[in-house]
Design a protein around this motif. Structure first.
Motif, PDB file in Angstrom:
ATOM      1  N   LYS A 248       0.846  -1.187   0.000  1.00  0.00           N
ATOM      2  CA  LYS A 248       0.000   0.000   0.000  1.00  0.00           C
ATOM      3  C   LYS A 248       0.893   1.252   0.000  1.00  0.00           C
ATOM      4  N   GLY A 249       0.407   2.316  -0.594  1.00  0.00           N
ATOM      5  CA  GLY A 249       1.167   3.568  -0.585  1.00  0.00           C
ATOM      6  C   GLY A 249       0.995   4.311   0.728  1.00  0.00           C
ATOM      7  N   GLY A 250       1.877   5.247   0.976  1.00  0.00           N
ATOM      8  CA  GLY A 250       1.733   6.117   2.145  1.00  0.00           C
ATOM      9  C   GLY A 250       1.995   5.448   3.479  1.00  0.00           C
ATOM     10  N   VAL A 251       2.728   4.336   3.474  1.00  0.00           N
ATOM     11  CA  VAL A 251       2.965   3.624   4.739  1.00  0.00           C
ATOM     12  C   VAL A 251       4.293   4.008   5.402  1.00  0.00           C
ATOM     13  N   GLY A 252       5.078   4.847   4.724  1.00  0.00           N
ATOM     14  CA  GLY A 252       6.313   5.332   5.347  1.00  0.00           C
ATOM     15  C   GLY A 252       7.603   4.893   4.681  1.00  0.00           C
ATOM     16  N   LYS A 253       7.530   4.450   3.435  1.00  0.00           N
ATOM     17  CA  LYS A 253       8.744   3.990   2.737  1.00  0.00           C
ATOM     18  C   LYS A 253       9.800   5.080   2.635  1.00  0.00           C
ATOM     19  N   THR A 254       9.363   6.252   2.150  1.00  0.00           N
ATOM     20  CA  THR A 254      10.353   7.302   1.891  1.00  0.00           C
ATOM     21  C   THR A 254      10.976   7.795   3.193  1.00  0.00           C
ATOM     22  N   ASN A 255      10.145   7.904   4.215  1.00  0.00           N
ATOM     23  CA  ASN A 255      10.701   8.316   5.514  1.00  0.00           C
ATOM     24  C   ASN A 255      11.693   7.291   6.049  1.00  0.00           C
ATOM     25  N   LEU A 256      11.374   6.029   5.867  1.00  0.00           N
ATOM     26  CA  LEU A 256      12.318   4.991   6.287  1.00  0.00           C
ATOM     27  C   LEU A 256      13.590   5.080   5.448  1.00  0.00           C
TER      28      LEU A 256
ATOM     29  N   VAL B  55       7.646  -2.918  10.402  1.00  0.00           N
ATOM     30  CA  VAL B  55       6.292  -2.502  10.754  1.00  0.00           C
ATOM     31  C   VAL B  55       6.337  -1.064  11.264  1.00  0.00           C
ATOM     32  N   ASN B  56       5.672  -0.189  10.546  1.00  0.00           N
ATOM     33  CA  ASN B  56       5.729   1.241  10.856  1.00  0.00           C
ATOM     34  C   ASN B  56       4.446   1.689  11.560  1.00  0.00           C
ATOM     35  N   ARG B  57       4.566   2.742  12.325  1.00  0.00           N
ATOM     36  CA  ARG B  57       3.444   3.406  12.999  1.00  0.00           C
ATOM     37  C   ARG B  57       2.773   2.538  14.056  1.00  0.00           C
ATOM     38  N   ILE B  58       3.601   1.843  14.832  1.00  0.00           N
ATOM     39  CA  ILE B  58       3.008   1.008  15.882  1.00  0.00           C
ATOM     40  C   ILE B  58       2.932   1.765  17.207  1.00  0.00           C
TER      41      ILE B  58
ATOM     42  N   TYR C 100      10.727  -2.433  13.825  1.00  0.00           N
ATOM     43  CA  TYR C 100       9.534  -1.587  13.818  1.00  0.00           C
ATOM     44  C   TYR C 100       9.895  -0.120  14.023  1.00  0.00           C
ATOM     45  N   ILE C 101       8.946   0.745  13.727  1.00  0.00           N
ATOM     46  CA  ILE C 101       9.088   2.180  14.016  1.00  0.00           C
ATOM     47  C   ILE C 101       7.801   2.631  14.702  1.00  0.00           C
ATOM     48  N   TYR C 102       7.957   3.345  15.785  1.00  0.00           N
ATOM     49  CA  TYR C 102       6.774   3.816  16.511  1.00  0.00           C
ATOM     50  C   TYR C 102       6.036   4.918  15.760  1.00  0.00           C
ATOM     51  N   GLU C 103       4.755   4.996  15.997  1.00  0.00           N
ATOM     52  CA  GLU C 103       3.979   6.171  15.613  1.00  0.00           C
ATOM     53  C   GLU C 103       4.580   7.338  16.392  1.00  0.00           C
ATOM     54  N   ASP C 104       4.919   8.406  15.705  1.00  0.00           N
ATOM     55  CA  ASP C 104       5.649   9.472  16.378  1.00  0.00           C
ATOM     56  C   ASP C 104       5.368  10.792  15.660  1.00  0.00           C
ATOM     57  N   LYS C 105       4.880  11.769  16.391  1.00  0.00           N
ATOM     58  CA  LYS C 105       4.505  13.030  15.738  1.00  0.00           C
ATOM     59  C   LYS C 105       5.726  13.769  15.169  1.00  0.00           C
ATOM     60  N   ASN C 106       6.899  13.406  15.637  1.00  0.00           N
ATOM     61  CA  ASN C 106       8.110  14.031  15.091  1.00  0.00           C
ATOM     62  C   ASN C 106       8.309  13.715  13.616  1.00  0.00           C
ATOM     63  N   VAL C 107       7.737  12.579  13.175  1.00  0.00           N
ATOM     64  CA  VAL C 107       7.906  12.207  11.770  1.00  0.00           C
ATOM     65  C   VAL C 107       7.231  13.249  10.883  1.00  0.00           C
ATOM     66  N   ARG C 108       5.972  13.548  11.211  1.00  0.00           N
ATOM     67  CA  ARG C 108       5.241  14.508  10.388  1.00  0.00           C
ATOM     68  C   ARG C 108       5.880  15.893  10.465  1.00  0.00           C
ATOM     69  N   GLU C 109       6.304  16.251  11.672  1.00  0.00           N
ATOM     70  CA  GLU C 109       6.949  17.566  11.823  1.00  0.00           C
ATOM     71  C   GLU C 109       8.205  17.671  10.973  1.00  0.00           C
ATOM     72  N   SER C 110       8.979  16.596  10.951  1.00  0.00           N
ATOM     73  CA  SER C 110      10.228  16.644  10.186  1.00  0.00           C
ATOM     74  C   SER C 110       9.932  16.669   8.684  1.00  0.00           C
ATOM     75  N   VAL C 111       8.815  16.037   8.278  1.00  0.00           N
ATOM     76  CA  VAL C 111       8.420  16.102   6.862  1.00  0.00           C
ATOM     77  C   VAL C 111       8.122  17.552   6.490  1.00  0.00           C
ATOM     78  N   HIS C 112       7.428  18.251   7.395  1.00  0.00           N
ATOM     79  CA  HIS C 112       7.115  19.658   7.132  1.00  0.00           C
ATOM     80  C   HIS C 112       8.374  20.516   7.087  1.00  0.00           C
TER      81      HIS C 112
HETATM   82  N1  LIG Z   1       6.293   6.447  12.221  1.00  0.00           N
HETATM   83  C1  LIG Z   1       5.448   7.410  11.826  1.00  0.00           C
HETATM   84  N2  LIG Z   1       4.781   8.156  12.738  1.00  0.00           N
HETATM   85  C2  LIG Z   1       3.911   9.118  12.358  1.00  0.00           C
HETATM   86  N3  LIG Z   1       3.649   9.436  11.076  1.00  0.00           N
HETATM   87  C3  LIG Z   1       4.279   8.720  10.106  1.00  0.00           C
HETATM   88  C4  LIG Z   1       5.203   7.685  10.422  1.00  0.00           C
HETATM   89  N4  LIG Z   1       5.666   7.174   9.245  1.00  0.00           N
HETATM   90  C5  LIG Z   1       5.043   7.862   8.265  1.00  0.00           C
HETATM   91  N5  LIG Z   1       4.206   8.791   8.766  1.00  0.00           N
HETATM   92  C6  LIG Z   1       3.332   9.720   7.993  1.00  0.00           C
HETATM   93  O1  LIG Z   1       2.987   9.117   6.777  1.00  0.00           O
HETATM   94  C7  LIG Z   1       3.302   9.988   5.692  1.00  0.00           C
HETATM   95  C8  LIG Z   1       3.690   9.186   4.476  1.00  0.00           C
HETATM   96  O2  LIG Z   1       4.992   8.649   4.628  1.00  0.00           O
HETATM   97  P1  LIG Z   1       5.942   8.358   3.367  1.00  0.00           P
HETATM   98  O3  LIG Z   1       7.283   7.978   3.918  1.00  0.00           O
HETATM   99  O4  LIG Z   1       5.896   9.473   2.408  1.00  0.00           O
HETATM  100  O5  LIG Z   1       5.187   7.082   2.773  1.00  0.00           O
HETATM  101  P2  LIG Z   1       5.428   6.318   1.369  1.00  0.00           P
HETATM  102  O6  LIG Z   1       6.793   6.659   0.894  1.00  0.00           O
HETATM  103  O7  LIG Z   1       5.267   4.859   1.719  1.00  0.00           O
HETATM  104  O8  LIG Z   1       4.358   6.786   0.453  1.00  0.00           O
HETATM  105  C9  LIG Z   1       4.392  10.897   6.234  1.00  0.00           C
HETATM  106  O9  LIG Z   1       4.394  12.129   5.596  1.00  0.00           O
HETATM  107  C10 LIG Z   1       4.035  11.031   7.694  1.00  0.00           C
HETATM  108  O10 LIG Z   1       3.103  12.091   7.871  1.00  0.00           O
END
Ligand SMILES: Nc1ncnc2c1ncn2[C@@H]1O[C@H](COP(=O)(O)OP(=O)(O)O)[C@@H](O)[C@H]1O
Ligand SMILES: [Mg+2]
Length: 299
Positions: A45-53, A206-209, A239-251
């Motif tokens: 599925k898309g949007g699960v955190g690949k790029t952030n990982l 496993v992301n966002r646990i 695994y990677i925890y659900e963490d609000k810092n992820v979204r903040e760092s994306v911004h």
């Molecule tokens: N561990 C996490 N905790 C909180 N939010 C997350 C986490 N991983 C991803 N996200 C959210 O999900 C969004 C999509 O992540 P992204 O790495 O772009 O996914 P993908 O590359 O799989 O499409 C991020 O912008 C972020 O807001």
């Protein structure tokens, strides 16, 4: 097997054969290192955190002394450069230009991570004729001189572009969240992978646990299905925890392992990097104060 599937398989076999031949040429001309690890990061599925990982793991591995290159192969959603906080002028596809050398498309990212931007490049690359493919192949061969580890951020799902990258990589990290739809799609990727290759080196992240048990739960659910239908057990890298810092760092367009090294997500990434390098299991990462509060108040 459907027509489409058998065409895909032929294509994959053809490429593998050509690759085997080209590798020798690569070795002859460029001294391509056999030691470079190539790890594809993919998901159903898309949007699960690949790029952030991909970005944060690349930085973590680089900080631990490895030379890392990150290649953005996510068609249409290419955004590694966004998370690196930079604008790139060139992408992989520019290598087709005789004047352009590998060095011209490789950017310097955070902490010295090298990366090649995706933009629209890869999609076009898959419709290349043989000569153009060879050109790319030859120029890209030298990536391994620049890196000990090459990470590839692929798109999601089962389309040809994604699966080619996944099949070409020695190691695959399959990202899923605990959501049932993400799990189902992850299973579909595993199934496709086992259809096309004998390799079995695909590991779960496993992301966002919320807690460790949730990761174990996910792994168990996936393995119930893979054991039953594919006679296969899939290992969990971590695994990677659900963490609000992820979204903040994306911004902020800065990797969270740099902006907030001590956050729960960062500590997970560093532990994942350690596990990848050592081959040892990921050690438990505590969620810290927030985890304590969540448990205390029953979240
Ligand atoms: N561990 C996490 N905790 C909180 N939010 C997350 C986490 N991983 C991803 N996200 C959210 O999900 C969004 C999509 O992540 P992204 O790495 O772009 O996914 P993908 O590359 O799989 O499409 C991020 O912008 C972020 O807001
Ligand atoms: Mg992405």
């Amino acid at each position: 097997m459907s027509d489409q599937a058998s065409r895909l398989r032929n294509l994959v076999e053809e490429r593998a054969e050509e690759e085997a031949q080209e590798r020798t040429i690569g070795e002859l001309y460029f001294g391509v290192s056999e030691d470079t690890r190539v790890i594809a990061i993919t998901s159903g599925k898309g949007g699960v955190g690949k790029t952030n990982l991909a970005v944060n793991l690349a930085v973590a591995l680089q900080l631990s002394g490895k030379r890392v290159m990150l290649i953005d192969a996510d068609i249409g959603m290419a955004n590694v450069n966004l998370l690196m906080g930079s604008v790139t002028n060139r992408s992989l596809i520019d290598l087709l230009d005789d004047e352009v050398q590998l060095e011209d498309v490789v950017e310097d990212g955070v902490a010295g991570v090298k990366y090649i931007s995706g933009v629209a490049g890869i999609e076009a690359a898959l419709n290349l004729n043989r000569n153009e493919q060879k050109k790319l192949h030859k120029k890209l061969g030298r990536c391994s001189e620049m890196a000990d580890i090459i990470l590839i951020d692929t798109g999601a799902g089962l389309n040809r572009n994604v699966i080619e990258f996944v099949l070409a990589a020695e190691e695959v990290l399959l990202v899923t969240t605990p959501e049932p739809t993400s799990l189902a799609d992850a299973y579909a990727v595993i199934k496709a992978y086992t259809t096309y290759t004998e390799r079995r080196n695909i590991k779960l992240v496993v992301n966002r646990i919320r807690d460790e048990e949730e990761c174990e739960d996910v792994a168990e659910k996936i393995n119930q299905t893979t054991k039953k239908f594919l006679e296969l057990t899939i290992e969990t890298l971590g695994y990677i925890y659900e963490d609000k810092n992820v979204r903040e760092s994306v911004h902020r367009q800065e990797p969270f392992v740099i902006v907030n090294q001590d956050s729960a997500a960062s500590r997970c990434i560093f532990e994942l990097a350690r596990s990848l390098l050592s081959g040892e299991k990921m050690s438990p990462v505590s969620r810290g104060w927030r985890g304590f509060l969540d448990r205390l108040f029953g979240y």
